[in-house]
Design a protein around this motif. Structure first.
Motif, short mmCIF file in Angstrom:
data_model
loop_
_atom_site.label_atom_id
_atom_site.label_comp_id
_atom_site.label_asym_id
_atom_site.label_seq_id
_atom_site.Cartn_x
_atom_site.Cartn_y
_atom_site.Cartn_z
N LYS A 29 0.83 -1.21 0.00
CA LYS A 29 0.00 0.00 0.00
C LYS A 29 0.86 1.25 0.00
CE LYS A 29 -4.04 -1.82 2.43
NZ LYS A 29 -4.85 -1.73 3.65
N GLU A 30 1.89 1.28 0.84
CA GLU A 30 2.77 2.43 0.92
C GLU A 30 3.57 2.61 -0.38
OE1 GLU A 30 5.19 1.99 4.41
OE2 GLU A 30 3.45 2.05 5.74
N TYR A 31 4.00 1.50 -0.96
CA TYR A 31 4.74 1.56 -2.22
C TYR A 31 3.87 2.13 -3.34
CZ TYR A 31 7.75 0.02 -6.05
OH TYR A 31 8.55 -0.01 -7.15
N LEU A 32 2.63 1.64 -3.42
CA LEU A 32 1.72 2.14 -4.45
C LEU A 32 1.40 3.62 -4.25
CD1 LEU A 32 -0.71 -0.90 -4.73
CD2 LEU A 32 0.94 -0.13 -6.44
N ALA A 33 1.25 4.04 -2.99
CA ALA A 33 0.97 5.44 -2.71
C ALA A 33 2.14 6.33 -3.11
CB ALA A 33 0.64 5.63 -1.23
N SER A 34 3.34 5.90 -2.82
CA SER A 34 4.51 6.70 -3.18
C SER A 34 4.70 6.71 -4.69
CB SER A 34 5.77 6.21 -2.47
OG SER A 34 6.13 4.94 -2.92
N TYR A 35 4.42 5.60 -5.34
CA TYR A 35 4.52 5.54 -6.80
C TYR A 35 3.50 6.49 -7.43
CZ TYR A 35 4.57 3.82 -11.56
OH TYR A 35 4.66 3.74 -12.93
N ALA A 36 2.29 6.50 -6.90
CA ALA A 36 1.24 7.38 -7.43
C ALA A 36 1.62 8.85 -7.25
CB ALA A 36 -0.09 7.09 -6.75
N ALA A 37 2.21 9.19 -6.11
CA ALA A 37 2.61 10.58 -5.87
C ALA A 37 3.70 11.01 -6.85
CB ALA A 37 3.11 10.73 -4.43
N ILE A 38 4.63 10.12 -7.14
CA ILE A 38 5.69 10.44 -8.09
C ILE A 38 5.11 10.54 -9.50
CG2 ILE A 38 7.78 9.52 -9.18
CD1 ILE A 38 8.49 8.37 -6.41
N ALA A 39 4.22 9.64 -9.86
CA ALA A 39 3.62 9.66 -11.19
C ALA A 39 2.85 10.94 -11.42
CB ALA A 39 2.72 8.44 -11.37
N VAL A 40 2.15 11.42 -10.40
CA VAL A 40 1.40 12.67 -10.52
C VAL A 40 2.35 13.85 -10.68
CG1 VAL A 40 -0.08 14.28 -9.24
CG2 VAL A 40 -0.64 11.86 -9.32
N SER A 41 3.44 13.85 -9.95
CA SER A 41 4.38 14.98 -10.03
C SER A 41 5.05 15.03 -11.40
CB SER A 41 5.43 14.90 -8.92
OG SER A 41 6.30 13.82 -9.13
N PHE A 42 5.29 13.88 -12.02
CA PHE A 42 5.89 13.87 -13.36
C PHE A 42 4.88 14.19 -14.44
CE2 PHE A 42 9.42 11.30 -11.53
CZ PHE A 42 10.44 12.14 -11.93
N ALA A 43 3.61 13.91 -14.19
CA ALA A 43 2.57 14.16 -15.19
C ALA A 43 2.36 15.65 -15.37
CB ALA A 43 1.28 13.48 -14.77
N GLY A 44 2.49 16.41 -14.30
CA GLY A 44 2.32 17.85 -14.39
C GLY A 44 0.87 18.24 -14.63
N PRO A 45 0.65 19.54 -14.79
CA PRO A 45 -0.71 20.03 -15.02
C PRO A 45 -1.16 19.70 -16.45
CG PRO A 45 0.82 21.85 -15.04
CD PRO A 45 1.60 20.62 -14.68
N SER A 46 -2.13 18.83 -16.56
CA SER A 46 -2.57 18.41 -17.89
C SER A 46 -3.81 19.16 -18.37
CB SER A 46 -2.87 16.90 -17.89
OG SER A 46 -3.87 16.61 -16.94
N ASN A 47 -4.52 19.80 -17.46
CA ASN A 47 -5.75 20.48 -17.83
C ASN A 47 -5.58 21.96 -18.12
OD1 ASN A 47 -7.15 18.09 -17.53
ND2 ASN A 47 -7.67 18.48 -15.41
N LYS A 48 -4.39 22.49 -17.91
CA LYS A 48 -4.17 23.91 -18.15
C LYS A 48 -3.91 24.15 -19.63
CE LYS A 48 -2.35 25.38 -13.71
NZ LYS A 48 -1.25 26.06 -13.05
N LYS A 49 -4.45 25.27 -20.12
CA LYS A 49 -4.18 25.64 -21.49
C LYS A 49 -2.83 26.33 -21.56
CE LYS A 49 -8.94 26.21 -22.95
NZ LYS A 49 -9.93 27.13 -23.50
#
Length: 53
Positions: A29-49
């Motif tokens: 659970k902790e590994y998946l949570a940390s992976y998700a946090a990193i994935a979100v930070s690399f994805a960046g803002p996708s909805n901004k024009k």
């Protein structure tokens, strides 16, 4: 990342096998949570024009 993928990665560590099943679940659970946090930070803002000046 799927839990099965996380488990297959964590199984490579000898420490994983020393944990009890409940501790392994918590680790996954902790590994998946940390992976998700990193994935979100690399994805960046996708909805901004993007504004080009």
């Amino acid at each position: 990342m799927k839990p099965q993928e996380a488990i297959s990665i964590l199984m490579l560590s000898p420490c994983y096998w020393r944990l009890k099943v409940s501790q392994r679940r918590q680790l996954v659970k902790e590994y998946l949570a940390s992976y998700a946090a990193i994935a979100v930070s690399f994805a960046g803002p996708s909805n901004k024009k993007r504004e080009d000046n």
